[in-house]
Design a protein around this motif. Structure first.
Motif: not given
Ligand SMILES: [Zn+2]
Lengths: 310, 322
Positions: A86-88, A90-91, A106-107
């Protein structure tokens, strides 16, 4: 139609991360449409892909109004769609909590900044948005109460409802909020679904955007059908909460008008099958949202009702 | 005494309970109250050991306890149990839902009950452990709007750094903000790294907690503190280093290092091509109080935070690094 990469990040092992935009017409930056920002927003992407096809056809037929430009960004987060996160990846951060973004941060702040650079300064902005809970919503336009919102414009979509919502702390980092603050007339368009593609509500969304574009004189098109939108405040939604946990058996659909005391849903004991609770309409109203998770937690708002005066 | 702060029933044959342990003087007197809170983020575990250490020390000298110590080790039991930072099933950061609502969904309800339970404390300490990506020097972070009240307390907490940061609307939904705005002084500790326990840091903070308890007349035994924090309240004193390229980050120095301009902090490498993508160097003279622990970086990932302008104080610390 012009297809171009609006923002890009080089990856180590994956293909590069790309946000792609489709531009129709030339001139004044009239309308920007953005689709999915989260990995489960398939319906939002689908709606945009239909609009790209539709606008391409209108362009070929010479039905775009000269001097007006329309930009469609079907997906601001292909990485998450492709990995079904659902979200980015890596984090686990949410791009729609990062606006207006920060190009040196941040990315996901960088992605938000890159996207915002492309979408800011347009006269009108439409985002295909999603609700955090699985279920079906009555189609509506949602706008943040920033003092800049124009509900009359929102009625031009001809969807059943226009919902005005007081911003909560995290809303200040959403695209809709920042669009408004930066002078774009911003609309969040909610179709019925998110993860599942629903043809009927995608068609309704497409027609709603077509109507809006026609009424704003961006395309040559005769809007037909549609609703006289009712403007309501999110505070007018009455949440009907599960009084206990268990299997949810929902008996109503969004858009359905219900009398006071109508049985709306039941909660069943997951072991013994008996009815643990009945959820009934506290008043006359229209079902705005119906949850479709098979299993619910106690106190979850499984239904939302738009109250109507008796 | 173990108490259930709040409880909800789950769909299939299970209850979710938030528990605390209340420690009180043997003579039944009341005194003032400190709440030690941790586990809002399920992947931050440093506070687990602190909760245990505090109880061990009280058990050794119960006669020194003159007030109430409430220990809440697991605010987000689902997260801790499933190695998840947020609340699983809801994909929600628990520290973005406070003050919650008793009429809200399960999580909002739990959040409201937690705030209600901690309210009335004379002091709360909310222990975090950065995240799985970054290692932090033991520090206390304070929203500038509460600086006047909290900095003097933070000075006594035996940490190495006190960072007063700017206010932001998003932070209004944290537990600390909710408590501070209800008149409960709340210190947010960040130390160590996610998914690990750093024993020395936990022991250091435990000394700090007993020192604060002594200040509040909750604890009468002698407390020895060895760390005096550097305080930074100037916005541009902290230099952020974000990855210029995606790759594998290999650190060259540990957190706590003193850096000069041009000093190497780490390398970003490409294991497929066997090439060096970037040599990460310090742009300034300063103290490395945050460094990246998790090797994978995307373009933009945070690799380091450097405090500028406190070189003498930082040099005196010397051994702050692990
Ligand atoms: Zn944390």
């Amino acid at each position: 139609m012009k297809k171009e990469v609006l923002y890009e990040i080089k990856a180590l092992y994956r293909d590069d991360f790309r946000v792609t935009g489709y531009t129709f017409g030339e001139g004044e930056k009239a309308l920007c449409i953005i689709g999915s920002m989260r990995g489960n927003e398939n319906q939002q992407l689908y709606c945009c892909s239909r609009l790209v096809a539709r606008l391409k056809q209108l362009e070929e037929e010479g039905r775009l109004i000269p001097g007006k430009q329309i930009l469609v960004i079907p997906c601001a987060n292909p990485y998450s769609i492709n990995t079904k996160k659902r979200f980015w990846c890596t984090d686990n951060t949410d791009i729609n909590r990062m606006f207006p973004g920060y190009a040196l941060g941040e990315t996901t702040q960088r992605i938000a900044a890159g996207v915002f650079e492309a979408v800011k300064g347009w006269q009108y902005g439409i985002q295909f948005a999603s609700f955090y809970m699985p279920g079906a919503f009555v189609p509506h336009i949602r706008m943040m109460d920033t003092g800049y919102q124009d509900t009359e414009l929102a009625c031009e979509f001809g969807l059943p409802y226009v919902v005005v919502q007081k911003p909560r702390p995290f809303d200040t980092a959403t695209l809709n909020y920042n669009w408004q603050i930066w002078g774009t007339h911003a609309f969040s368009l909610y179709t019925t679904n998110t993860a599942r593609v629903d043809e009927e509500s995608a068609l309704q969304a497409e027609n709603a955007v077509m109507s809006f574009m026609a009424r704003r004189r961006l395309i040559n098109h005769h809007p037909h059908g549609g609703y006289r939108s009712e403007v309501i405040r999110s505070a007018d939604f009455v949440s009907i909460r599960a009084t206990c946990s268990g299997f949810l058996q929902c008996m109503v659909k969004p858009g359905q008008r219900v009398q006071k005391d109508t049985l709306l849903a039941r909660i069943l004991d997951p072991y013994e099958g008996c009815v643990l609770a009945e959820l009934r309409a506290p008043m006359l109203g229209v079902i705005a949202f119906a949850g479709d998770e098979p299993m619910v937690y106690e106190n979850t708002a499984v239904l939302k009702l738009i109250r109507e005066e008796a | 005494m173990i108490e259930i702060v709040t409880q909800v029933s789950l769909p299939v044959d299970e209850h979710l309970s938030i528990k605390k342990n209340r420690l009180q003087p043997e003579d039944g007197s009341n005194g003032r109250r400190i709440s030690i809170v941790t586990g809002i983020h399920g992947d931050e575990l440093e506070g687990q050991y602190v909760c245990w250490l505090v109880q061990q020390r009280i058990a050794q000298h119960p006669e020194c306890l003159k007030g109430t110590v409430d220990i809440y080790p697991a605010m987000n039991p689902f997260g801790i149990d499933s190695v998840t930072r947020g609340i699983p099933a809801f994909d929600l950061d628990m520290n973005r839902i406070f003050p919650g609502s008793v009429d809200g969904d399960m999580n909002e309800y739990i959040a409201a009950q937690i705030v209600g339970d901690i309210s009335g404390s004379d002091l709360a300490v909310d222990i975090h452990a950065s995240n799985i990506y970054l290692t932090e020097i033991p520090q206390i972070r304070i929203n500038e709007i509460s600086a006047q009240r909290l900095v003097p307390l933070a000075m006594k907490a035996n940490v190495d750094f006190v960072w007063v940061h700017g206010a932001s609307t998003v932070l209004e939904s944290t537990l600390a903000y909710s408590l501070n705005s209800r008149g409960v002084d709340t210190l947010v500790v960040e130390m160590g790294v996610g998914m690990r326990i750093t024993r020395t840091y936990c022991e250091q903070l435990t000394d700090g907690i007993f020192n604060l308890m002594r200040e509040l007349n909750i604890w009468t035994d002698e407390v020895c503190t060895t760390h005096t924090p550097i305080v930074s309240s100037v916005a541009d004193e902290v230099e952020f280093l974000n990855a210029p390229v995606s790759g594998v980050f290999v650190k060259s120095v540990n957190h706590g290092a003193l850096l000069g301009p041009g000093d190497e902090i780490g390398l970003i490498v490409d294991p497929l091509h066997g090439t060096l993508l970037n040599r990460v160097i310090s742009p300034c003279e300063g103290w490395l109080f945050t460094v990246r622990e998790y090797p994978m970086v995307d373009q933009g990932s945070l690799m380091a935070r450097i405090l500028k302008g406190h070189m003498e104080e930082a040099a005196r610390k010397g051994g702050a690094a692990q």
